[in-house]
Motif scaffolding. Sequence first.
Motif, PDB file in Angstrom:
ATOM      1  N   LYS A 101       1.210  -0.873  -0.239  1.00  0.00           N
ATOM      2  CA  LYS A 101      -0.541   0.259   0.157  1.00  0.00           C
ATOM      3  C   LYS A 101       1.071   1.366  -0.177  1.00  0.00           C
ATOM      4  O   LYS A 101       0.123   2.240  -0.445  1.00  0.00           O
ATOM      5  CB  LYS A 101      -1.273   0.041   1.403  1.00  0.00           C
ATOM      6  CG  LYS A 101      -0.898   0.074   2.099  1.00  0.00           C
ATOM      7  CD  LYS A 101      -1.004  -0.245   3.805  1.00  0.00           C
ATOM      8  CE  LYS A 101      -0.715  -0.064   4.977  1.00  0.00           C
ATOM      9  NZ  LYS A 101      -1.267  -0.025   6.238  1.00  0.00           N
ATOM     10  N   HIS A 102       2.052   1.369   0.732  1.00  0.00           N
ATOM     11  CA  HIS A 102       3.008   2.499   0.403  1.00  0.00           C
ATOM     12  C   HIS A 102       3.353   2.486  -0.700  1.00  0.00           C
ATOM     13  O   HIS A 102       3.970   3.988  -1.400  1.00  0.00           O
ATOM     14  CB  HIS A 102       3.973   1.858   2.081  1.00  0.00           C
ATOM     15  CG  HIS A 102       3.947   1.788   2.971  1.00  0.00           C
ATOM     16  ND1 HIS A 102       3.760   0.355   3.876  1.00  0.00           N
ATOM     17  CD2 HIS A 102       2.510   3.273   4.074  1.00  0.00           C
ATOM     18  CE1 HIS A 102       3.012   1.159   4.971  1.00  0.00           C
ATOM     19  NE2 HIS A 102       1.954   2.006   5.086  1.00  0.00           N
TER      20      HIS A 102
ATOM     21  N   GLN B 164       0.853   4.019  -2.793  1.00  0.00           N
ATOM     22  CA  GLN B 164       0.885   5.559  -2.585  1.00  0.00           C
ATOM     23  C   GLN B 164       2.650   5.966  -4.061  1.00  0.00           C
ATOM     24  O   GLN B 164       1.962   7.577  -4.049  1.00  0.00           O
ATOM     25  CB  GLN B 164       0.871   5.874  -0.928  1.00  0.00           C
ATOM     26  CG  GLN B 164      -0.019   5.381  -0.574  1.00  0.00           C
ATOM     27  CD  GLN B 164      -0.010   5.923   0.656  1.00  0.00           C
ATOM     28  OE1 GLN B 164       1.334   5.871   1.752  1.00  0.00           O
ATOM     29  NE2 GLN B 164      -1.164   5.231   1.508  1.00  0.00           N
ATOM     30  N   CYS B 165       3.688   6.056  -3.304  1.00  0.00           N
ATOM     31  CA  CYS B 165       4.541   5.991  -4.053  1.00  0.00           C
ATOM     32  C   CYS B 165       4.401   6.292  -5.430  1.00  0.00           C
ATOM     33  O   CYS B 165       4.729   6.977  -5.779  1.00  0.00           O
ATOM     34  CB  CYS B 165       5.874   4.899  -3.284  1.00  0.00           C
ATOM     35  SG  CYS B 165       6.418   5.197  -1.880  1.00  0.00           S
TER      36      CYS B 165
END
Length: 131
Positions: free
Chosen positions: A74-75, A78-79
């Motif tokens: 999920k991170h 986002q990136c």
Amino acid sequence: MWMDNAGGNVIVNLAMDFWREGKNREQLRMNSSELDTKISRGIFNENNSGFWHSSLIDHHLIDHFIPFLPLELKHVLQCVLAEMEHLEIPKNDDLADKVARDMPFFPVEERIFAVKGCKSVRQKLVVHADE
């Protein structure tokens, strides 16, 4: 798993322990004295850490350690979305998901944490955007 920041192996092991216990990565408390102690011990006793048996650690001259936790899917997603905006690529959730999932994760079987950070997203995004 090799990490390129001091105490990286300690941090990764803690994050993996949390995952195995069913806890979210975000539940790792950054201000925990236990976390500081584990990182301090880890870099002091790790002969390739740059702080191996360092007097800075031995004499308690470092006040705080800032752990860089491994990124989850999920991170990374986002990136990718942030990089799409930066490169003025129209938002495309399918493309972002494809790029994020194409990044290397560990452990290999479970693919829980990203091997690399956000810096390597741009190259993957450009390759996939041209397909």
